[in-house]
Design a protein around this motif. Structure first.
Motif, PDB file in Angstrom:
ATOM      1  N   ARG A  98      63.771  62.722  67.950  1.00 37.00           N
ATOM      2  CA  ARG A  98      62.506  62.983  68.635  1.00 37.00           C
ATOM      3  C   ARG A  98      61.667  61.615  68.894  1.00 37.00           C
ATOM      4  NH1 ARG A  98      57.477  63.707  68.182  1.00 37.00           N
ATOM      5  NH2 ARG A  98      57.446  63.689  66.027  1.00 37.00           N
ATOM      6  N   ARG A  99      61.425  61.180  67.707  1.00 36.30           N
ATOM      7  CA  ARG A  99      60.624  59.881  67.643  1.00 36.30           C
ATOM      8  C   ARG A  99      61.067  58.755  68.208  1.00 36.30           C
ATOM      9  NH1 ARG A  99      58.053  59.482  61.592  1.00 36.30           N
ATOM     10  NH2 ARG A  99      57.573  61.432  61.195  1.00 36.30           N
ATOM     11  N   LEU A 107      63.424  61.361  56.926  1.00 33.18           N
ATOM     12  CA  LEU A 107      63.214  62.002  58.273  1.00 33.18           C
ATOM     13  C   LEU A 107      64.614  62.879  58.422  1.00 33.18           C
ATOM     14  CD1 LEU A 107      62.404  58.724  60.274  1.00 33.18           C
ATOM     15  CD2 LEU A 107      60.778  60.868  59.864  1.00 33.18           C
ATOM     16  N   SER A 108      64.453  63.677  59.130  1.00 30.49           N
ATOM     17  CA  SER A 108      65.645  64.642  59.465  1.00 30.49           C
ATOM     18  C   SER A 108      66.179  63.782  60.747  1.00 30.49           C
ATOM     19  CB  SER A 108      65.523  65.879  59.808  1.00 30.49           C
ATOM     20  OG  SER A 108      64.545  66.052  60.990  1.00 30.49           O
ATOM     21  N   SER A 145      66.833  65.429  63.441  1.00 31.93           N
ATOM     22  CA  SER A 145      65.987  65.793  64.645  1.00 31.93           C
ATOM     23  C   SER A 145      64.841  65.131  64.904  1.00 31.93           C
ATOM     24  CB  SER A 145      65.792  67.420  64.592  1.00 31.93           C
ATOM     25  OG  SER A 145      66.991  68.331  64.547  1.00 31.93           O
ATOM     26  N   GLU A 146      64.058  64.633  63.644  1.00 34.26           N
ATOM     27  CA  GLU A 146      62.865  63.958  63.802  1.00 34.26           C
ATOM     28  C   GLU A 146      63.193  62.458  64.156  1.00 34.26           C
ATOM     29  OE1 GLU A 146      58.571  63.622  63.729  1.00 34.26           O
ATOM     30  OE2 GLU A 146      59.955  65.265  63.989  1.00 34.26           O
TER      31      GLU A 146
END
Length: 182
Positions: free
Chosen positions: A27-28, A20-21, A23-24
């Motif tokens: 977000r999650r 996962l980045s 950012s991801e």
């Protein structure tokens, strides 16, 4: 290495291991990207709520980002705090069915904390050492006093409260392994 550095290093390893980045994961989990970056860099104190949000998305128990429990059986001095609860990892037990984190917890006098849902089928159980705790589901919390315990599903939002004085207890968080936990 301090608690912030260790938590940050472990968070980054878990995030990268999950491919996962930054950012991801932000977000999650609903955790700001800047906050996550500061946590991974050891420049920010982690809160209990933030760490649960991140480890839930990563499919890992909270203990995956905390210091290893001491081999002496005594709680380490390092703990993590939320808006009402301070938790110190005492033990981590794993078998083929589940991972169980054992925490020494303190719920602050007059405080209430709502915790977000954890991974599916996660349960929590609190054994009260002193004080009277109000814990469990927000619409039907359970009261437990010294020597008593309460158990509730933790895969839905749940609460911790100490309406009549500080509470000390032992919290067991059980994460079944048939899901994403390793």
């Amino acid at each position: 290495m301090g608690l912030n550095d260790e938590v940050g290093r472990r968070l980054k390893e878990l995030r990268q291991g999950a491919d996962l980045s930054l950012s991801e994961l932000a977000r999650r989990s609903g955790v700001g990207k800047g906050t996550l970056s500061e946590l991974e860099g050891g420049r920010r104190n982690p809160t209990l709520e933030t760490l649960y949000a991140l480890t839930t998305v990563l499919g890992r128990p909270l203990s995956a980002v905390l210091d290893d429990p001491p081999s002496t059986g005594r709680a380490s001095a390092a703990g993590v705090s939320g808006s009402a609860v301070t938790a110190v990892l005492v033990e981590r037990y794993e078998d083929e069915e589940a991972a169980t984190d054992v925490f020494r917890v303190t719920i602050a006098d007059g405080a209430t904390q709502e915790s977000a849902a954890h991974a599916p089928r996660t349960t929590e159980s609190l054994m009260v050492l002193s004080g009277t705790a109000l814990v469990g589901l927000p619409h039907a919390p359970r009261t437990a006093g010294p020597g008593a315990h309460a158990q509730w599903p933790a895969d839905v939002p749940h609460v911790y409260g100490a309406p009549h004085g500080e509470v000390h207890g032992i919290l067991f968080v059980r994460y079944p392994k048939d899901g994403p936990h390793r």
